[in-house]
Design a protein around this motif. Structure first.
Motif, PDB file in Angstrom:
ATOM      1  N   PRO C  63       3.024 -11.657 -23.690  1.00 46.19           N
ATOM      2  CA  PRO C  63       3.516 -12.733 -24.318  1.00 46.19           C
ATOM      3  C   PRO C  63       2.732 -13.089 -25.319  1.00 46.19           C
ATOM      4  CG  PRO C  63       4.395 -13.185 -22.421  1.00 46.19           C
ATOM      5  CD  PRO C  63       3.261 -12.207 -22.203  1.00 46.19           C
ATOM      6  N   PHE C  64       1.395 -13.211 -24.954  1.00 45.18           N
ATOM      7  CA  PHE C  64       0.385 -13.512 -26.048  1.00 45.18           C
ATOM      8  C   PHE C  64       0.575 -12.835 -27.229  1.00 45.18           C
ATOM      9  CE2 PHE C  64      -1.100 -15.523 -22.280  1.00 45.18           C
ATOM     10  CZ  PHE C  64      -1.505 -16.857 -22.736  1.00 45.18           C
ATOM     11  N   THR C  66       2.865 -12.432 -28.889  1.00 45.60           N
ATOM     12  CA  THR C  66       3.788 -12.623 -29.981  1.00 45.60           C
ATOM     13  C   THR C  66       3.111 -13.866 -30.772  1.00 45.60           C
ATOM     14  OG1 THR C  66       4.192 -14.512 -28.494  1.00 45.60           O
ATOM     15  CG2 THR C  66       5.784 -12.735 -28.409  1.00 45.60           C
ATOM     16  N   HIS C  75       7.139 -14.871 -42.503  1.00 51.30           N
ATOM     17  CA  HIS C  75       8.260 -15.985 -42.372  1.00 51.30           C
ATOM     18  C   HIS C  75       8.299 -15.812 -40.595  1.00 51.30           C
ATOM     19  CE1 HIS C  75       8.825 -17.912 -45.801  1.00 51.30           C
ATOM     20  NE2 HIS C  75       8.919 -16.656 -46.415  1.00 51.30           N
ATOM     21  N   ALA C  76       7.324 -15.914 -39.937  1.00 51.48           N
ATOM     22  CA  ALA C  76       7.757 -16.075 -38.394  1.00 51.48           C
ATOM     23  C   ALA C  76       8.769 -16.953 -37.807  1.00 51.48           C
ATOM     24  CB  ALA C  76       6.420 -16.160 -37.650  1.00 51.48           C
ATOM     25  N   SER C  77       9.676 -16.506 -37.192  1.00 51.25           N
ATOM     26  CA  SER C  77      10.548 -17.144 -36.556  1.00 51.25           C
ATOM     27  C   SER C  77      11.037 -16.673 -35.300  1.00 51.25           C
ATOM     28  CB  SER C  77      11.829 -17.560 -37.663  1.00 51.25           C
ATOM     29  OG  SER C  77      12.829 -16.748 -37.389  1.00 51.25           O
ATOM     30  N   GLY C  78      11.558 -17.349 -34.483  1.00 48.17           N
ATOM     31  CA  GLY C  78      12.027 -16.952 -33.082  1.00 48.17           C
ATOM     32  C   GLY C  78      13.033 -15.785 -33.162  1.00 48.17           C
ATOM     33  N   SER C  79      13.851 -15.739 -34.352  1.00 46.89           N
ATOM     34  CA  SER C  79      14.775 -14.660 -34.371  1.00 46.89           C
ATOM     35  C   SER C  79      14.061 -13.060 -34.887  1.00 46.89           C
ATOM     36  CB  SER C  79      15.687 -14.978 -35.494  1.00 46.89           C
ATOM     37  OG  SER C  79      15.449 -15.175 -36.754  1.00 46.89           O
ATOM     38  N   LEU C  81      10.718 -12.316 -34.135  1.00 48.73           N
ATOM     39  CA  LEU C  81       9.219 -11.972 -33.730  1.00 48.73           C
ATOM     40  C   LEU C  81       9.622 -10.900 -33.005  1.00 48.73           C
ATOM     41  CD1 LEU C  81       7.394 -14.024 -34.160  1.00 48.73           C
ATOM     42  CD2 LEU C  81       7.510 -14.772 -31.288  1.00 48.73           C
ATOM     43  N   SER C  82       8.576 -10.303 -32.988  1.00 49.26           N
ATOM     44  CA  SER C  82       7.942  -8.851 -32.286  1.00 49.26           C
ATOM     45  C   SER C  82       6.673  -9.093 -31.629  1.00 49.26           C
ATOM     46  CB  SER C  82       8.549  -7.716 -32.931  1.00 49.26           C
ATOM     47  OG  SER C  82       7.602  -7.669 -33.962  1.00 49.26           O
ATOM     48  N   PHE C  83       6.298  -7.790 -31.164  1.00 49.62           N
ATOM     49  CA  PHE C  83       4.978  -7.861 -30.628  1.00 49.62           C
ATOM     50  C   PHE C  83       4.060  -7.229 -31.668  1.00 49.62           C
ATOM     51  CE2 PHE C  83       7.483  -7.348 -26.643  1.00 49.62           C
ATOM     52  CZ  PHE C  83       6.961  -8.745 -25.820  1.00 49.62           C
TER      53      PHE C  83
END
Lengths: 304, 443, 314
Positions: C63-64, C66, C75-79, C81-83
């Motif tokens: 998870p780190f 992310t 434009h990082a957002s929860g929708s 996000l990837s590795f």
């Protein structure tokens, strides 16, 4: 040493101040002084404030036990008790179970295992604010969110982890377990390292099952380590705050509100310092009681 | 042996410790030198770095004009910091912060009384605006500085692509939101857009801040003044039940959840960034966001319109900033000079223009016109909303607990779709009665 | 490792054990080396173990990524996000820099360095007294130190702010100085208890021999006891650093104005700032993560052995 060289006359009176008696206090002085000034003094002041309606510029107003009755009869605080207990207990037990499993898995001397252990320990060294930010993204409530994406691969629909009052507390608990388990793992690993290897050998010769070996050889041997883990859990289980604050802020609909987030809102959003102090004093007393109890059982268990 | 040496060492340790304390003392001494200077004012605003740059320009102009120096601090977590400073009775001289906090500060005794006549040029602020800074005891406790009203930001390009008109009513807005969510307005073939952004968390009272406009539009109020100078809660009115029920049914408890952005119930404005991230189509919010959106989306991508009308009109929540003087700071003359400059046409104009975000949105100085000074017709929309169709939170009582309790209740009602709105609001009404009673204002 | 002594059976020379355990373990067959009896030979069990290890890494470490990927995405957002970042960009770091993250970072480093040194010094001295001396009130002192761990910071925030504004007796104003954060962090019960437990197990013979040579108390501590405590110091160092770095409320109330903030405070401010997106917050998070990571990697060897030596003893 000092006592023998001292003159016999008056030795008794002076022994209380002899070098041997004073010396430990010299060593303890910095710690006790700092604790006194920056911990106990504020704590005393906090207890004092809990009996007042606090208004620094207008003069504090004595209200007796009003703050306490107000806090204890406030239904949001009452709801918070359940959440605090559930979250505190759940995250502590969960972290112990997961930590134990990790320790069993990662016990050993191989270099590769050390690397895995190092990687697994990462959550412990990360600031809680960072962890919270990360998990808000992991829990993103549509199928694009990482965890939901994973669930999607398993054919499960997207879950509103944090926005659903039925799951928000559990989601918070999962994050807490994730943060605490590696910490416990290291302590338990340490306990495992101290187990006498010949016992395993003997157990193997007696042909006992793996389960029996764990139950009758390993568990008794790591009791002290588990005792530590339990004490730490008792100390911090009920004062859970930052995890909740950064992840859900107590919402939705107060479903993750715990005692300390409520106290914090009281103090910093509603400017009710007296009420917040009263709530904190209550928590402190309960924590103290819990820690003493845990330690009592630990000692009793060890004496047996 | 060694006894004497041993006894010297602790002494040496103590000496070192003493030295450390002394060093610390020097550090703090030099730091606080500025606050003792009678010709320096410590000024706090609740600002991010970008608006802070605007304030700095304004204060520089003031110093140049009057010679009074400003020790300016943009403080973001204003209230935590203020609590901490108040506990040591060391307040900043001048604070510029939300209008709705006046009652809270006044009830704690943090503010100086203000006589409008003492502020040079105070007569250029109209009576209605001055009236909003009167405390529960009838005295003024703030000087109006900036005003604003919420407006609806809409993705113009999306709306035009879908061929829908600007929304005039709640129903129009809902239709548009559903289209934004379902009809692929960005044309990428994926269902990844949402109708509107809602900061619906109870944290810091956001749900009440956002929901207030809809209550006003439905003809409801949270508390209202009584004839004898008190207040009473009125949030269980039929109008309130109707408004909240509408929001609940159409935004929060829909079948596909895409009318509002995901995570809305735990969203604060800080993480409700879907509009600027380009995946939500509408946002009812304050005009200070215009600059942010211009930068993130582009001026041509979105439009600023007055909020659509509910059953009782299109009133929105108005708020703004007041200038407050910290109690017991003893630099009244300098403080008044600063206030006079800040509300003068020159001071207001400076704060509305420039490269960074404007810190005066709608000027309180009646000689100025927002759209002209900002040279942007969108600000005309905001001014019109403020002047014709806006209602503020009552500023005189300590509104902080009332806002927090309202947010808690709204958040709970929106979260539990099976809950009874009327019962929820009745409960809130009782809670608010308790809050007012605590302040001896319940009549 | 923390709590009061509970005295199980004590190994005779425990400090020597840590270094020898590896060699000792080699002597017995590998399957008696672990509680579950993992074997080094290829087989189903080994495959299972590798699989489980992979899962553990996947859950606790991956998870780190992310954070890293989000920090480098515009434009990082929860929708989205990837590795791996979609578009590598330093823009988020630039914005975080404009918001003064590096100044806060410097504040944090000064505070963390000072507080860690103070905390270790205070803990070592106290632990030495508690472990190597007998005196009246020992149990009380230990309880007092334990109490310092139980106080929720939020409880004492406002009263502590009073104390920091005017330290009793000396009457100093520590607000706005690094000391305002450093001094309250000096007494931390956890590291006192950890070091006490550890020091208790240093054989008295070593000390007595040194005492016969006429070594004074401070030299005894510095030259005899402390070198034997290195692993425990490693643990106290890492966990102490994490604890200090994690402080949020204390730097806030100890500050006079925002220039005094630490990176953790700055991070929480970035979080609530609608003008910056998740990417900037994650960039800040990444910056904040690096020092803990460095400290951890530097001290991790003694961390594991230190906890091992401490915990088996109780």
């Amino acid at each position: 040493m000092t006592a023998t060289t001292a003159p016999v006359r008056g030795a008794r009176a002076r022994s209380a101040f002899s070098k041997r008696n004073v010396l430990p206090w010299v060593f303890l002085a910095p710690g006790l002084l700092l604790a006194l000034v920056f911990k106990f003094l504020p704590m005393g002041k906090g207890v004092w404030l809990s009996f007042f309606k606090v208004r620094p510029f207008l003069g504090d107003h004595w209200v007796g036990l009003d703050n306490y009755t107000r806090v204890l009869t406030d239904h949001r605080f009452q709801e918070a008790i359940g959440h605090t207990l559930l979250l505190g207990l759940g995250q502590s037990l969960g972290a112990i179970a997961v930590g134990f499993a990790l320790a069993l898995l990662l016990e050993g001397q191989a270099r590769s295992l050390k690397i895995v252990r190092t990687a697994v320990f990462l959550p412990v060294v990360t600031a809680t604010a960072v962890v919270g930010e990360m998990w808000r993204l992991l829990y993103y409530p549509t199928s694009d969110g990482l965890i939901n994406h994973g669930l999607g691969l398993l054919g499960l629909g997207p879950t509103q982890f944090l926005d659903n009052p039925d799951t928000a507390l559990w989601a918070t608990m999962v994050m807490s377990v994730w943060m605490l388990a590696p910490y416990n793992m290291v302590i338990i690993l340490a306990g495992l390292a101290g187990v006498d290897r010949t016992l395993y050998e003997a157990a193997a010769m007696d042909g006992v099952s793996l389960w029996q070996r764990l139950r009758y050889v390993t568990l008794p041997a790591i009791r002290p380590a588990l005792g530590i883990v339990l004490t730490l859990a008792a100390i911090r289980g009920l004062r859970v705050f930052t995890e909740v604050y950064v992840l859900t802020g107590g919402g939705p609909a107060g479903s993750t509100e715990v005692w300390m987030t409520r106290a914090y809102t009281l103090g910093f959003t509603r400017n009710d310092i007296g009420g917040a102090s009263a709530a904190s004093v209550v928590l402190l007393c309960v924590t103290l009681l819990l820690t003493v109890t845990v330690n009592y059982f630990r000692k009793r268990g060890d004496a047996r | 042996m060694g006894d004497r040496r041993r006894s010297r060492r602790p002494a040496a340790t103590l000496a070192v410790a003493g030295l450390l304390f002394a060093t610390a003392a020097c550090g703090s001494g030099s730091d606080s030198a500025g606050s003792g200077d009678p010709n320096t004012l410590e000024v706090w605003t609740r600002s991010n770095p970008d608006p802070a740059a605007t304030y700095e320009r304004v204060f520089a102009a003031f110093t140049k004009k009057t010679g009074i120096k400003i020790d300016y601090q943009p403080v973001i977590n204003f209230d935590q910091q203020l609590q901490s400073r108040a506990s040591t009775k060391d307040l900043p001289d001048v604070m510029i912060n939300d209008t709705a906090l006046m009652g809270s500060y006044q009830s704690q005794g943090l503010l100086k009384r203000i006589d409008p006549a003492d502020i040079a040029g105070g007569d250029q602020i109209d009576a209605k605006t001055w009236a909003s800074t009167v405390g529960t005891d009838g005295s003024h406790y703030g000087i109006p500085y900036s005003r604003q009203a919420m407006t609806l930001m809409i993705r113009k390009d999306w709306r035009e692509r879908l061929g829908l008109p600007q929304p005039r009513t709640w129903q129009d807005m809902l239709t548009l939101a559903k289209a934004f969510a379902g009809d692929d307005p960005d044309g990428d073939g994926r269902k990844n857009t949402y109708g509107m952004v809602v900061p619906g968390s109870a944290q810091n009272g956001y749900a009440a801040w956002w929901g207030a406009s809809f209550l006003w539009q439905g003809g409801a109020r949270i508390i209202e003044p009584t004839k004898d100078g008190g207040y009473r809660p009125v949030v269980d009115s039929a109008a309130a039940v109707r408004s909240v029920s509408w929001l609940k049914k159409n935004l929060f408890c829909t079948s596909d959840n895409a009318v509002i952005q995901p995570g809305a119930l735990t969203a604060i404005t800080g993480n409700a960034t879907n509009f600027q991230d380009g995946n939500a189509g509408m946002y009812l919010t304050g005009p200070y966001n215009i600059a942010t959106f211009d930068q993130a989306l582009g001026k041509d991508k979105f439009e600023v319109v007055q909020a659509p009308a509910g059953p009782a009109g299109n009133d929105v929540l108005a708020d703004g900033e007041n200038i407050y003087f910290g109690a017991r700071t003893g630099k009244t003359e300098q403080e008044q000079a600063l206030a006079a400059f800040l509300v003068s046409p020159e001071g207001q104009r400076l704060a509305m223009t420039g490269k960074s975000q404007p810190v005066v949105r709608i000027p309180v100085n009646s000689t100025l016109d927002a759209a002209t000074v900002h040279s942007d017709p969108r600000w005309g929309v905001v001014q019109k909303a403020y002047e014709d169709a806006s209602v503020q939170f009552p500023n005189a009582p300590d509104f902080a607990p009332i806002k927090q309790d309202t947010a808690d209740a709204l958040n709970a009602i929106f979260t539990y779709c099976g809950s009874d709105v009327r019962a929820g609001l009745k409960e809130l009404d009782d809670t608010l009665a308790g809050d007012l009673k605590d302040q001896d204002l319940l009549k | 490792m923390s709590a009061p002594a509970i005295d199980p059976v004590r190994a005779p020379v425990p400090t020597a054990r840590t270094s020898n355990s590896a060699k000792a373990a080699r002597a017995t067959p590998a399957r008696f080396d672990t509680a579950l009896g993992w074997s080094d030979r290829p087989g189903v069990a080994r495959c299972l173990r590798i699989l489980l290890c992979a899962i553990a890494i996947g859950v606790f470490a991956v998870p780190f990524l992310t954070i890293v990927s989000g920090a480098f995405t515009t434009h990082a957002s929860g929708s989205s996000l990837s590795f791996v970042p979609h578009d590598s960009t330093w823009q988020n770091f630039e914005v975080a820099g404009e918001r003064g993250i590096w100044d806060y970072f410097t504040n944090s480093l000064v505070i963390a360095g000072g507080a860690l040194l103070l905390q270790l010094a205070v803990s070592v001295l106290a632990a030495y007294a508690l472990a190597r001396h007998r005196f009246r009130g020992q149990a009380l002192v230990l309880t007092l130190f334990m109490l310092t761990m139980m106080l929720p910071e939020e409880v004492i925030a406002i009263p502590l702010s009073l104390v920091l504004g005017h330290v009793p007796v000396v009457g100093l104003d520590l607000k706005g100085t690094a000391w305002g954060v450093i001094l309250p962090l000096g007494a931390w019960g956890f590291s006192v208890m950890l070091l006490t437990e550890f020091m208790k197990d240093i054989p008295t013979e070593i000390e007595e021999a040194a005492r016969l040579d006429g070594v004074g108390e401070f030299r005894m501590l510095w030259q005899v006891v402390l070198p034997l405590c290195k692993p425990a110091l490693g643990v106290a160092g890492v966990l102490g650093f994490v604890m200090i770095w994690d402080q949020y409320l204390l730097p806030l109330i100890a500050s006079k104005d925002p220039t005094d903030y630490t990176v953790t405070v700055a991070l929480s401010i970035l979080r609530t700032d609608p003008e910056v997106g998740s990417g900037v917050v994650l960039a800040g998070a990444l910056i904040a993560l690096v020092p803990s990571l460095i400290v951890y990697l530097l001290l991790q060897r003694s961390l594991v052995t230190g906890i091992a030596a401490g915990a088996t003893k109780g």
